[in-house]
Design an enzyme around this catalytic site. Structure first.
Site, PDB file in Angstrom:
ATOM      1  CG  ASP A 198     -17.596 -23.121   6.353  1.00 60.56           C
ATOM      2  OD1 ASP A 198     -16.442 -22.734   6.206  1.00 60.56           O
ATOM      3  OD2 ASP A 198     -18.420 -22.995   5.381  1.00 60.56           O
TER       4      ASP A 198
HETATM    5  C1  BGC Z   1     -16.625 -20.739   3.493  1.00 56.40           C
HETATM    6  C2  BGC Z   1     -15.783 -22.261   3.241  1.00 56.40           C
HETATM    7  C3  BGC Z   1     -14.368 -22.226   3.156  1.00 56.40           C
HETATM    8  C4  BGC Z   1     -14.076 -21.484   4.354  1.00 56.40           C
HETATM    9  C5  BGC Z   1     -12.455 -21.353   4.594  1.00 56.40           C
HETATM   10  C6  BGC Z   1     -15.834 -20.365   4.731  1.00 56.40           C
HETATM   11  O1  BGC Z   1     -16.214 -18.935   5.131  1.00 56.40           O
HETATM   12  O2  BGC Z   1     -17.882 -21.284   3.748  1.00 56.40           O
HETATM   13  O3  BGC Z   1     -16.227 -22.414   1.985  1.00 56.40           O
HETATM   14  O4  BGC Z   1     -13.942 -23.300   2.655  1.00 56.40           O
HETATM   15  O5  BGC Z   1     -14.506 -20.123   4.808  1.00 56.40           O
HETATM   16  O6  BGC Z   1     -11.874 -20.441   4.050  1.00 56.40           O
END
Ligand code: BGC
Length: 739
Positions: free
Chosen positions: A281
């Site tokens: 993530d």
């Molecule tokens: C979130 C994810 C997301 C990623 C990319 C993160 O802050 O937890 O769900 O896909 O950012 O934007």
């Protein structure tokens, strides 16, 4: 729907991957493991109005970066032209011409915004949910997105957690069904963009178990719970063909999910033999430092990669430190090779080597088509849940009653878009007032806000009370603005935000019947509002066609069919409250009991155990009766199939859809078992007066659970079975599984 699968090995692709890998330098390999977010969010600017699209600007050096071979993937881009520019840099200016894979957070639609995922799940209609995902993939891929960071399959039993909006709710079985449906939709064959899309189920794993519902917080669960509750929706998504996942922010019992060899290696690779790609993530590799398990970014890089994170989203740890770690001998190059293999595998499977670019000429033509908007309308209608309808106040008859429309959300076109709708536009969306106007035309009442959405100190009840007094029925549009749910948007108090409850109190004091339309991204705690309302419709954040859907339901052009997929608590203190709870050694004997009635039981002194509205609950404009529950297979072997029949009758005078739900309870196990578990459901449409036998076939293998040894098994013994309208009701019978 025909879909691609990215969860199996294709010998042709494996040969091409091996050949390419053999020609790559270490630096080229490391570049493939680096994912960047190439757009910066600019500050809103003086003319900014709430609901304007975010202002994005590409990093000045992004094409040069892609041409340097230091980037394997970019994500959250804004247009086909931009994607093609980056792609051209990677394909034509790097030595091996390996294309980028382009990610995107397409959580509930792209330009055509659908209801938030929690609302989509409330349709209990996996086919419709798959269609929404297909449309999302169609539009996203038209702008060059190959890889959708969804579905979010985190089981969420704590509505304080803002990300409950992004998933399918509290249930393991339903979560798996919805996860699989979305994967099939995202990965559909034959997208008009000519592209393919890969799903990325997230967040691996147990992110929804955050302590106290606070986002990113620690998760301390048993391995039995991890395997029984949090992992199955991922397994369902992978079995449906998903070939990637995203490692989560949280820790699990002291081990961060993005540095966790148990979940990322033992379970994914050894037990499930899943060949997919794991992307971290956002900076979750770097976050191993504040978690306190890595000293610095280099240490975090080593830990992340060796624990099983293949691609590093944004941390820049892999690109900065992997080469040194290999040189020092702390990371074997073979581990990097495996990670690169998984990246290349997905790129080949998506056809990116043959077809790296997207057709810029078709980008706008594929957005927001009438067909896509029709899916948005159907999904919005299907997602809304009618929780109360005293005296059959609904449906209203257009023109027959004088209406007042009151509430700060009545005219909002922005809030129905919900969290994570970056690509949605307020101009495409409808408010509840827009929807009502389509029925009432000139006779539409002027809406009265009553209080402010953003300045929560503002309350002005005078005009609202006057409007209510002049009306026969009040439509009150209240709830949460869209910024109150989603990532990093947890709440501790789950009542109506700001001064809305005071507004409701003032309007309720007029004695006029209240039809409450509740816009929300989560289950709220609204016992007082529920009492004041004559009718209560949960309209969620239901996307661009929310306004029309609300009006269609209020005026009865269509009847509500949604059912809750997460329990609605009576009080924050009950949280987590979910139907598949354990019996405990001291269960209460009946509903609504408190300690004053039954002493020394698992209960509260001040509130019943049961939620205000249970999982599976939802009303419609007709009524149904269940009778003649028959268990055709009262004794079964583990290889058999449980067969259960029930007669369902529409006892009202309108056609309607019932979601018939089958629950079981395993009475004695080697570990404690939930008091109920959903195992099957069926949406059944009946004409007035019509009755039908509804049949279920549940393989006994589906009754397996995880024992203390962490293995899945069905244990012989007695089971109860219920078939009914929600988790707190149903006709009851039993059966026995024999060895
Ligand atoms: C979130 C994810 C997301 C990623 C990319 C993160 O802050 O937890 O769900 O896909 O950012 O934007």
């Amino acid at each position: 729907m025909e879909s691609f699968a990215y969860n199996t090995l294709n010998p042709g692709i494996e040969t091409r991957v091996s050949d390419l890998l053999a020609r790559m330098t270490l630096a080229e390999k490391i570049g493939q493991l680096n994912q960047i977010s190439p757009m910066s969010y600019l500050p809103p600017g003086p003319d900014w109005v709430r609901g304007d699209p975010p202002r994005l600007e590409p990093f000045p050096d992004v094409e040069a970066l892609c041409a340097s071979g230091a980037v394997g993937s970019i994500y959250n881009t804004d247009s086909a032209a931009f994607v093609n520019r980056c792609q051209r840099a990677a394909v034509t200016r790097t030595r091996l011409g390996i294309p980028l894979i382009v990610g995107g957070d397409v959580i509930h639609g792209f330009r055509t915004v659908f209801p938030i995922p929690l609302a989509l799940a409330s349709t209990w209609n996996p086919e419709l949910v798959a269609q929404t995902a297909r449309v999302a993939a169609e539009e996203a891929s038209a702008t060059g997105i190959d890889w959708i960071f969804a579905p979010m399959v985190d089981i969420a039993r704590d509505p304080r957690w803002g990300r409950i909006a992004e998933g399918s709710g509290e249930d393991v079985y339903l979560g798996g069904v919805m996860a699989a449906a979305q994967v099939r939709g995202f990965q559909a064959r034959g997208l008009a963009s000519g592209k393919r899309v890969a799903a990325c189920p997230k967040h691996f794993v147990a992110y929804g178990g955050a302590e106290s519902g606070r986002d990113y917080n620690a998760v301390d669960i048993s391995e039995v719970a991890l395997r029984q509750v949090y992992l199955p929706p991922f397994k369902a998504a992978f079995d449906a063909g998903a070939g990637s996942t995203m490692s989560a922010f949280n820790d699990i019992g002291g081990v961060p999910a993005s540095g966790n060899p148990l979940t990322l290696k033992k379970i994914l690779r050894e037990e499930w033999a899943w060949p997919g790609l794991v992307v971290s993530d956002y900076e979750s590799v770097r976050e191993l430092i504040p978690h306190g398990v890595a000293e610095d970014l280099k240490d975090a890089t080593r830990l992340g990669l060796l624990s099983g994170v293949d691609m590093d989203m944004v941390s820049r740890g892999y690109i900065t430190h992997l080469a040194d770690l290999v040189a020092e001998g702390s990371v074997p190059e073979a581990v990097i090779d495996e990670a690169v293999r998984r990246v290349l595998r997905l790129k080949y499977a998506l056809g990116l080597f043959e077809n790296p670019y997207v057709d810029e000429a078709r980008e706008s033509e594929l957005m927001l088509t009438p067909a896509n908007q029709a899916v948005a309308l159907e999904a919005a209608r299907g997602s809304m849940v009618l929780l109360k309808n005293e005296g059959d106040l609904l449906p209203l008859v257009p023109g027959a009653q004088r209406l007042a429309v009151i509430g700060p959300l009545a005219e909002s076109r922005f809030d129905p878009l919900g969290c994570w709708a970056f690509f949605g536009r307020t101009q495409d969306s409808q408010s509840v007032v827009d929807g009502l106007r389509a029925y009432l035309g000139e006779a539409s009442p002027a809406p009265v806000a009553g209080c402010d959405l953003i300045d929560t100190t503002v309350l002005d009840t005078e005009a609202a009370v006057a409007a209510a007094q002049a009306a026969d029925v009040v439509v009150l549009v209240v709830g949460e603005i869209q910024e109150l749910s989603g990532e990093a948007h947890s709440r501790a108090y789950l009542g109506l935000p700001g001064r809305q409850q005071e507004l409701v109190d003032a309007v309720a004091a007029t004695g006029k019947p209240l039809v409450v339309v509740l816009l929300t991204g989560r289950p709220l705690v609204i016992p007082r509002l529920a009492q004041q309302a004559s009718a209560l419709l949960v309209a969620w954040h239901a996307g661009i066609r929310a306004g029309q859907a609300v009006a269609d339901l209020l005026f009865g052009a269509v009847a509500p069919t949604g059912r809750l997929t997460a329990s609605w608590p009576r009080a924050e203190g009950q949280i987590p409250v979910y139907y598949a709870q354990k019996n405990t050694g001291r269960p209460i004997s009946g509903d609504g009991t408190t300690q004053f009635v039954e002493h020394f039981r698992s209960a509260y002194l001040d509130v019943p155990n049961a939620p205000l509205y249970p999982f599976g609950f939802g009303l419609t404009y007709t009524s149904f009766a269940y009778s003649d529950l028959v268990v055709e297979t009262p004794e079964l072997a583990t290889a058999d199939t449980l067969r259960v029949h029930v007669t369902l009758a529409n006892t009202g005078d309108r056609a309607g859809v019932e979601v018939v739900q089958l629950y079981v309870r395993d009475l004695v196990g080697s570990v404690t078992r939930p008091v109920r578990e959903l195992k099957a459901f069926e949406r059944v449409e009946l004409a007035p007066g019509e009755a039908r036998v509804v049949s279920f076939a549940v393989p006994v293998a589906d009754l397996a659970f995880v024992g203390v040894d962490h293995a899945w098994r069905v244990e012989p013994g007695a089971f109860k079975v219920w078939v009914g309208a929600h988790a707190a009701t149903g006709l009851e019978s039993g059966f026995k599984v024999v060895a």
